[in-house]
Design a protein around this motif. Structure first.
Motif, PDB file in Angstrom:
ATOM      1  N   ASP A 184       0.720  -1.268   0.072  1.00 25.47           N
ATOM      2  CA  ASP A 184       0.187   0.028  -0.032  1.00 25.47           C
ATOM      3  C   ASP A 184       0.837   0.974  -0.026  1.00 25.47           C
ATOM      4  N   GLU A 185       0.664   2.043  -0.976  1.00 24.16           N
ATOM      5  CA  GLU A 185       1.729   3.077  -1.180  1.00 24.16           C
ATOM      6  C   GLU A 185       1.761   4.218  -0.062  1.00 24.16           C
ATOM      7  N   GLU A 186       0.300   4.465   0.565  1.00 23.59           N
ATOM      8  CA  GLU A 186       0.323   5.516   1.437  1.00 23.59           C
ATOM      9  C   GLU A 186       0.630   5.077   2.674  1.00 23.59           C
ATOM     10  N   LYS A 187       0.394   3.748   2.928  1.00 26.52           N
ATOM     11  CA  LYS A 187       0.957   3.148   4.369  1.00 26.52           C
ATOM     12  C   LYS A 187       2.360   2.903   4.266  1.00 26.52           C
ATOM     13  N   SER A 188       3.029   2.576   3.173  1.00 25.62           N
ATOM     14  CA  SER A 188       4.485   2.446   3.034  1.00 25.62           C
ATOM     15  C   SER A 188       4.955   3.794   3.291  1.00 25.62           C
ATOM     16  N   ALA A 189       4.427   4.955   2.641  1.00 27.33           N
ATOM     17  CA  ALA A 189       4.981   6.282   2.922  1.00 27.33           C
ATOM     18  C   ALA A 189       4.783   6.729   4.281  1.00 27.33           C
ATOM     19  N   GLU A 190       3.726   6.540   5.046  1.00 29.82           N
ATOM     20  CA  GLU A 190       3.553   6.719   6.460  1.00 29.82           C
ATOM     21  C   GLU A 190       4.524   5.931   7.171  1.00 29.82           C
ATOM     22  N   MET A 191       4.696   4.527   7.004  1.00 29.73           N
ATOM     23  CA  MET A 191       5.806   4.090   7.746  1.00 29.73           C
ATOM     24  C   MET A 191       7.384   4.348   7.556  1.00 29.73           C
ATOM     25  N   CYS A 192       7.803   4.882   6.208  1.00 29.01           N
ATOM     26  CA  CYS A 192       8.837   5.633   6.167  1.00 29.01           C
ATOM     27  C   CYS A 192       9.053   6.851   6.838  1.00 29.01           C
ATOM     28  N   VAL A 193       7.885   7.681   6.931  1.00 25.80           N
ATOM     29  CA  VAL A 193       7.965   8.877   7.761  1.00 25.80           C
ATOM     30  C   VAL A 193       8.031   8.536   9.387  1.00 25.80           C
ATOM     31  N   THR A 194       7.550   7.422   9.755  1.00 30.49           N
ATOM     32  CA  THR A 194       7.464   6.736  11.136  1.00 30.49           C
ATOM     33  C   THR A 194       8.917   6.560  11.436  1.00 30.49           C
ATOM     34  N   LEU A 195       9.774   5.739  10.608  1.00 29.23           N
ATOM     35  CA  LEU A 195      11.039   5.305  10.984  1.00 29.23           C
ATOM     36  C   LEU A 195      11.846   6.574  10.810  1.00 29.23           C
ATOM     37  N   ASN A 196      11.820   7.429  10.164  1.00 29.71           N
ATOM     38  CA  ASN A 196      12.655   8.431   9.942  1.00 29.71           C
ATOM     39  C   ASN A 196      12.431   9.433  11.280  1.00 29.71           C
ATOM     40  N   ALA A 197      11.132   9.493  11.733  1.00 32.89           N
ATOM     41  CA  ALA A 197      11.084  10.176  12.862  1.00 32.89           C
ATOM     42  C   ALA A 197      11.593   9.710  14.089  1.00 32.89           C
ATOM     43  N   LEU A 198      11.653   8.454  14.130  1.00 35.63           N
ATOM     44  CA  LEU A 198      12.452   7.747  15.313  1.00 35.63           C
ATOM     45  C   LEU A 198      13.842   8.019  15.082  1.00 35.63           C
ATOM     46  N   ARG A 199      14.442   7.781  13.786  1.00 34.97           N
ATOM     47  CA  ARG A 199      15.770   7.961  13.624  1.00 34.97           C
ATOM     48  C   ARG A 199      16.366   9.594  13.949  1.00 34.97           C
ATOM     49  N   LEU A 200      15.494  10.523  13.688  1.00 31.58           N
ATOM     50  CA  LEU A 200      15.674  11.797  13.756  1.00 31.58           C
ATOM     51  C   LEU A 200      15.093  12.504  14.984  1.00 31.58           C
ATOM     52  N   LEU A 201      14.665  11.545  15.904  1.00 34.91           N
ATOM     53  CA  LEU A 201      13.961  12.145  17.187  1.00 34.91           C
ATOM     54  C   LEU A 201      14.775  13.342  17.567  1.00 34.91           C
TER      55      LEU A 201
END
Length: 296
Positions: A184-201
Motif C-alpha cells: 500500500d503506497e500510502e501506508k508505505s509512505a507513512e511507515m517511512c515517515v515513522t522510521l525517519n521520525a524515530l531515527r531523527l527524534l
C-alpha cells in the motif's frame, strides 16, 4: 517573477520555526518536523518571498498560506499571483484555515473563495480530559485501559530516548510486516515517515513515549508542540492484538509528555471511516478546518 523553491533540509529548521512562531496556528502542518518528514513524499519545497516564508507543493504549483509578519501579506500574495500567471498555473493556496482566509478577505475583499474539506480537518481535544478520561462518555476508553492493566500487570511507560529508540524501531518494522505496508503506497509512505521520525527524534526535537508489556514494546507515540497551547500527535502505533494498547499509549503519552498543554491535535482522518469513528469517539472540542483558496 522568480521564486527559488528548495527542499527543506535539517539545517533549515531554525529559520522555518522562527517564521512559524510568528503565526500561532494549531494546524498539524505548521511544524518543521512534519514538513521535513513528508516533503519527499508530497514534493514540498519552500522559499522566502519578500519578507515571508512560503511553501509550495511543487508538482502542482500550489502554495500554502505565507508565514511571518502579516504586514507583508499583500506584498507576498501579489508576488505569488504574479508567479502563477507567468508560469501558466492557476493560483491556489491549500491548507488555509478560516482565520487565515479572514486575513485575505481584509486585504482582498470578495476576490477569493475557499472550499473546506472535511477529510483534512484536524481533531483537537482538551488534553486534561484525554488524560483523566473521567465522566460517562469516556467510560469505554477507561474500561479498555483497565483491561490492559489487568492483562499486563508488568506494563510500563518510558519516554523515548537514545537508550530505547531501537526497540521502537524494531517494533515499527514488525508493525509494518503485520499490516502489509509494502503493498500500500500510502501506508508505505507513512511507515517511512515513522522510521525517519524515530531515527531523527533528537535532531527534529520530537517527543516520544512507549509502552512495554512483557518486557517488549507494544505501542509508541511521537509528537511535538505546534504552538504555545497545543501538542500535536504525529504518529501512534500499537499492536492490534494487544487489547487496550492504543487507548493506553494515547493516555500515557499525554500524561507524561503533554500535560502542560491545554489542547492536543490528533490530526485528520483522511476520510477513512474507521479512523473517523475512532477520533470522534474521543470527543473533540473543535476541528481545525482547512481549505483550498482560489479566485472567486
Amino acid at each position: 517573477m522568480e521564486i527559488n523553491i528548495k527542499k527543506p533540509e535539517l539545517k533549515d529548521q531554525e529559520l522555518v520555526e522562527r517564521y512559524f512562531r510568528m503565526n500561532q496556528n494549531r494546524s498539524c502542518e505548521y511544524t518543521f518536523a512534519n514538513l521535513y518528514l513528508w516533503s519527499r513524499h508530497y514534493h514540498v519545497g519552500f522559499a522566502m518571498v519578500g519578507e515571508m516564508l512560503v511553501f509550495q507543493y511543487t508538482d502542482e504549483g500550489v502554495f500554502t498560506f505565507p508565514q511571518g509578519d502579516n504586514r507583508y501579506l499583500r506584498e507576498t500574495v501579489d508576488a505569488l499571483m504574479e508567479w502563477s500567471e507567468e508560469n501558466g498555473k492557476e493560483f491556489r493556496m491549500t491548507n488555509v484555515t478560516p482565520e487565515q482566509f479572514e486575513l485575505l478577505e481584509q486585504i482582498y475583499p470578495g476576490r477569493f473563495a475557499i472550499r473546506y474539506y472535511r477529510d483534512s480537518a484536524d481533531y483537537v481535544y482538551e488534553t486534561e480530559k484525554l488524560i483523566s478520561l473521567s465522566g460517562k462518555k469516556y467510560h469505554g476508553k477507561k474500561n479498555h485501559i483497565n483491561k490492559f492493566k489487568k492483562l499486563y500487570p508488568d506494563w510500563s511507560y518510558e519516554t523515548i530516548s537514545s537508550e530505547n529508540v531501537e526497540d521502537c524501531f524494531q517494533m515499527a518494522l514488525e508493525w509494518r510486516r503485520q499490516n502489509g505496508c509494502e503493498d500500500d503506497e500510502e501506508k508505505s509512505a507513512e511507515m517511512c515517515v515513522t522510521l525517519n521520525a524515530l531515527r531523527l527524534l533528537e535532531e527534529l526535537k520530537l517527543r516520544g513515549g512507549l509502552i512495554r508489556a512483557g518486557g517488549k514494546v507494544v505501542a509508541f507515540s511521537i509528537g511535538e508542540p505546534v504552538c504555545d497551547d497545543t501538542m500535536v500527535v504525529h504518529i501512534e502505533k500499537a499492536y492490534a492484538d494487544v487489547q487496550g494498547a492504543y487507548p493506553m499509549i494515547n493516555q500515557q503519552f499525554l500524561e507524561h509528555e503533554a500535560s502542560q498543554y491545554r489542547y492536543v491535535n490528533r490530526e485528520e482522518d483522511l476520510g477513512e471511516e474507521g479512523l473517523r469513528q475512532a477520533k470522534e469517539s474521543y470527543h473533540p472540542v473543535f476541528l481545525v478546518e482547512k481549505g483550498v483558496v482560489s479566485f472567486r
